[in-house]
Design an enzyme around this catalytic site. Structure first.
Site, short mmCIF file in Angstrom:
data_model
loop_
_atom_site.label_atom_id
_atom_site.label_comp_id
_atom_site.label_asym_id
_atom_site.label_seq_id
_atom_site.Cartn_x
_atom_site.Cartn_y
_atom_site.Cartn_z
N LYS A 13 -22.47 -40.76 -58.01
CA LYS A 13 -22.98 -42.14 -57.94
C LYS A 13 -23.78 -42.35 -56.65
CE LYS A 13 -18.83 -43.96 -58.13
NZ LYS A 13 -18.04 -42.72 -58.20
N ARG A 88 -15.02 -51.88 -59.99
CA ARG A 88 -14.02 -50.89 -60.41
C ARG A 88 -12.83 -51.49 -61.12
NH1 ARG A 88 -14.47 -45.99 -56.24
NH2 ARG A 88 -16.36 -46.74 -55.28
N ARG A 127 -17.12 -31.01 -50.65
CA ARG A 127 -18.06 -31.98 -50.10
C ARG A 127 -17.84 -32.22 -48.61
NH1 ARG A 127 -18.28 -38.11 -52.34
NH2 ARG A 127 -16.07 -38.03 -51.88
N ARG A 156 -14.07 -36.08 -45.94
CA ARG A 156 -13.43 -37.39 -46.11
C ARG A 156 -11.94 -37.19 -46.34
NH1 ARG A 156 -16.99 -40.93 -50.28
NH2 ARG A 156 -14.89 -41.35 -51.07
N ARG A 167 -7.17 -40.63 -57.08
CA ARG A 167 -8.42 -41.35 -57.39
C ARG A 167 -8.80 -41.19 -58.86
NH1 ARG A 167 -12.01 -38.65 -53.10
NH2 ARG A 167 -13.76 -39.86 -53.89
P1 AP5 Z 1 -21.33 -38.15 -54.60
O1 AP5 Z 1 -22.74 -38.58 -54.83
O2 AP5 Z 1 -20.75 -38.32 -53.26
O3 AP5 Z 1 -20.37 -38.77 -55.75
P2 AP5 Z 1 -19.74 -40.20 -55.89
O4 AP5 Z 1 -19.64 -40.48 -57.34
O5 AP5 Z 1 -20.49 -41.19 -55.05
O6 AP5 Z 1 -18.32 -39.87 -55.32
P3 AP5 Z 1 -17.41 -40.67 -54.30
O7 AP5 Z 1 -16.26 -39.78 -54.01
O8 AP5 Z 1 -18.20 -41.16 -53.12
O9 AP5 Z 1 -16.99 -41.86 -55.19
P4 AP5 Z 1 -15.76 -42.69 -55.03
O10 AP5 Z 1 -16.05 -43.74 -56.03
O11 AP5 Z 1 -14.46 -42.02 -55.20
O12 AP5 Z 1 -15.77 -43.09 -53.48
P5 AP5 Z 1 -16.39 -44.33 -52.70
O13 AP5 Z 1 -16.88 -43.88 -51.41
O14 AP5 Z 1 -17.31 -45.12 -53.57
O15 AP5 Z 1 -21.23 -36.61 -55.06
C1 AP5 Z 1 -20.03 -35.88 -54.89
C2 AP5 Z 1 -20.38 -34.45 -54.42
O16 AP5 Z 1 -21.06 -33.80 -55.47
C3 AP5 Z 1 -21.32 -34.42 -53.20
O17 AP5 Z 1 -20.99 -33.34 -52.38
C4 AP5 Z 1 -22.71 -34.21 -53.83
O18 AP5 Z 1 -23.57 -33.51 -52.95
C5 AP5 Z 1 -22.37 -33.41 -55.07
N1 AP5 Z 1 -23.23 -33.68 -56.21
C6 AP5 Z 1 -23.77 -34.88 -56.57
N2 AP5 Z 1 -24.47 -34.74 -57.70
C7 AP5 Z 1 -24.37 -33.43 -58.07
C8 AP5 Z 1 -24.88 -32.67 -59.17
N3 AP5 Z 1 -25.63 -33.26 -60.11
N4 AP5 Z 1 -24.56 -31.37 -59.25
C9 AP5 Z 1 -23.78 -30.77 -58.29
N5 AP5 Z 1 -23.28 -31.44 -57.21
C10 AP5 Z 1 -23.57 -32.77 -57.12
O19 AP5 Z 1 -15.07 -45.23 -52.49
C11 AP5 Z 1 -14.06 -44.77 -51.61
C12 AP5 Z 1 -12.88 -45.71 -51.65
O20 AP5 Z 1 -13.28 -47.04 -51.24
C13 AP5 Z 1 -12.23 -45.93 -53.01
O21 AP5 Z 1 -11.32 -44.89 -53.35
C14 AP5 Z 1 -11.52 -47.27 -52.78
O22 AP5 Z 1 -10.37 -47.11 -51.98
C15 AP5 Z 1 -12.54 -48.04 -51.95
N6 AP5 Z 1 -13.46 -48.79 -52.80
C16 AP5 Z 1 -14.82 -48.66 -52.86
N7 AP5 Z 1 -15.33 -49.52 -53.75
C17 AP5 Z 1 -14.28 -50.22 -54.26
C18 AP5 Z 1 -14.16 -51.22 -55.26
N8 AP5 Z 1 -15.23 -51.71 -55.91
N9 AP5 Z 1 -12.92 -51.69 -55.53
C19 AP5 Z 1 -11.83 -51.26 -54.89
N10 AP5 Z 1 -11.87 -50.28 -53.95
C20 AP5 Z 1 -13.09 -49.77 -53.64
#
Ligand code: AP5
Length: 223
Positions: A13, A88, A127, A156, A167
Site C-alpha cells: 500500500k 481499517r 523490509r 520496524r 497484524r
Molecule cells: P509496503 O509498501 O511497505 O507495504 P504496506 O502494505 O504499506 O505494508 P505496511 O506494513 O506498511 O502496512 P501496515 O498496514 O501493516 O502498516 P502501517 O504502517 O500502515 O511494502 C512492504 C514491503 O514489500 C516493502 O519492503 C516493499 O519494498 C516491498 N514491496 C512492495 N511492493 C512489492 C512488490 N510488488 N513486489 C515485491 N516487494 C514489494 O500501520 C502500522 C500500524 O499503525 C498498524 O499496525 C496500526 O497499529 C496503526 N494504524 C495505522 N493506520 C491505522 C488505522 N487506520 N486504524 C488503526 N490503526 C492504524
C-alpha cells in the site's frame, strides 16, 4: 479524487501510494506514517498509539478519525488524497464517510491490494524503512542510507514475527469486513493482484482507476 487503499500488511500500500500520488498529483496520507511521526515527536497522540502499534494491534478509532479530520480539512487535500491504510475498521469507514459528506466530498474509489500470506511474511521479514521519510526497502540492511532523503534505514518493531502474525489476524478480523461494507454501500472495491513487480502493480492500479494514461508508461515484463 479521494482514493482509499485497502490490503493486508506488506501488500505494498505504502509503495503504491507514493507512486500513485506522483502519477495523479494528489497527496498520500498514511495513518501509519502520521502515527510514527507523532511517536518520534513525542506527542500525546504518538505515545497513546505506541503500545498498540508495537503489538500490531489497531489504535483506537477515535485517534484515527481525529487524524483524518485534520488532514481531510487541510488545504493540502483540497484536490483529493490517497488514503493509505487509513480505513481499517467499519466505524472508521462510517466516520470517514460522514466527515467527507459534511465538507461536500466522498470516497471516489477503493482499491484492494491482494497478496498471499506467504509472500506478505517474506516481504515484511526482509523490509527496512527510512527512519526519516518512511520509504520502505527490500534487500537493504538496517543502517544503510535512504536514497530519497539520506535518512537511516531501520527495521520496524512491528515487523518482528510475532507482531506480523498478529497484524495478519487483526487484518482478517477487523479490516476485511470493510471490503463488504464498501460493497454494501454502492462502492465497487477494485481488487488488484499485487503479487507482481512494483511497476506492474502500479499499472494495474492506474488501469482500475481509469487513469491508465497517467504519467510514465509501464515497464515491459512482469511476474
Ligand atoms: P509496503 O509498501 O511497505 O507495504 P504496506 O502494505 O504499506 O505494508 P505496511 O506494513 O506498511 O502496512 P501496515 O498496514 O501493516 O502498516 P502501517 O504502517 O500502515 O511494502 C512492504 C514491503 O514489500 C516493502 O519492503 C516493499 O519494498 C516491498 N514491496 C512492495 N511492493 C512489492 C512488490 N510488488 N513486489 C515485491 N516487494 C514489494 O500501520 C502500522 C500500524 O499503525 C498498524 O499496525 C496500526 O497499529 C496503526 N494504524 C495505522 N493506520 C491505522 C488505522 N487506520 N486504524 C488503526 N490503526 C492504524
Amino acid at each position: 479524487m479521494i482514493i482509499v487503499l485497502l490490503g493486508p500488511p506488506g501488500a505494498g500500500k505504502g509503495t503504491q501510494a507514493d507512486l500513485l500520488s506522483r502519477r495523479l498529483g494528489i497527496p498520500k496520507i498514511a495513518t501509519g506514517d502520521v502515527l510514527r511521526a507523532a511517536l518520534r515527536d513525542g506527542t500525546r497522540r504518538g505515545l497513546e498509539a505506541k503500545a498498540f502499534m508495537d503489538r500490531g494491534d489497531l489504535v483506537p478509532d477515535s485517534v484515527i478519525l481525529g487524524i483524518l479530520q485534520d488532514v481531510m480539512t487541510s488545504p493540502s487535500a483540497k484536490n483529493g488524497a490517497i488514503l493509505d491504510g487509513a480505513v481499517r475498521t467499519v466505524p472508521q469507514a462510517e466516520g470517514l464517510g460522514a466527515m467527507l459528506k459534511e465538507i461536500g466530498k466522498k470516497v471516489d474509489k477503493v482499491l484492494l491490494f491482494d497478496v498471499e500470506d506467504d509472500e506478505l511474511v517474506k516481504r515484511l521479514s526482509t523490509r527496512t524503512v527510512c527512519e526519516g521519510c518512511q520509504t520502505p526497502y527490500m534487500g537493504r540492511e538496517p543502517g544503510s542510507t535512504c536514497e530519497k532523503c539520506g535518512g537511516r534505514l531501520v527495521r520496524r518493531k512491528d515487523d518482528e514475527p510475532e507482531a506480523v502474525r498478529n497484524r495478519l489476524a487483526v487484518y482478517r478480523r477487523q479490516t476485511a469486513p470493510v471490503i463488504d461494507w464498501y460493497g454494501n454501500h454502492k462502492m465497487k472495491v477494485l481488487r488488484i493482484d499485487a503479487d507482481a513487480p512494483v511497476d506492474t502493480v502500479t499499472a494495474r492500479a492506474l488501469k482500475a482507476l481509469g487513469k491508465a494514461g497517467s504519467g510514465k508508461r509501464e515497464k515491459a515484463g512482469g511476474k
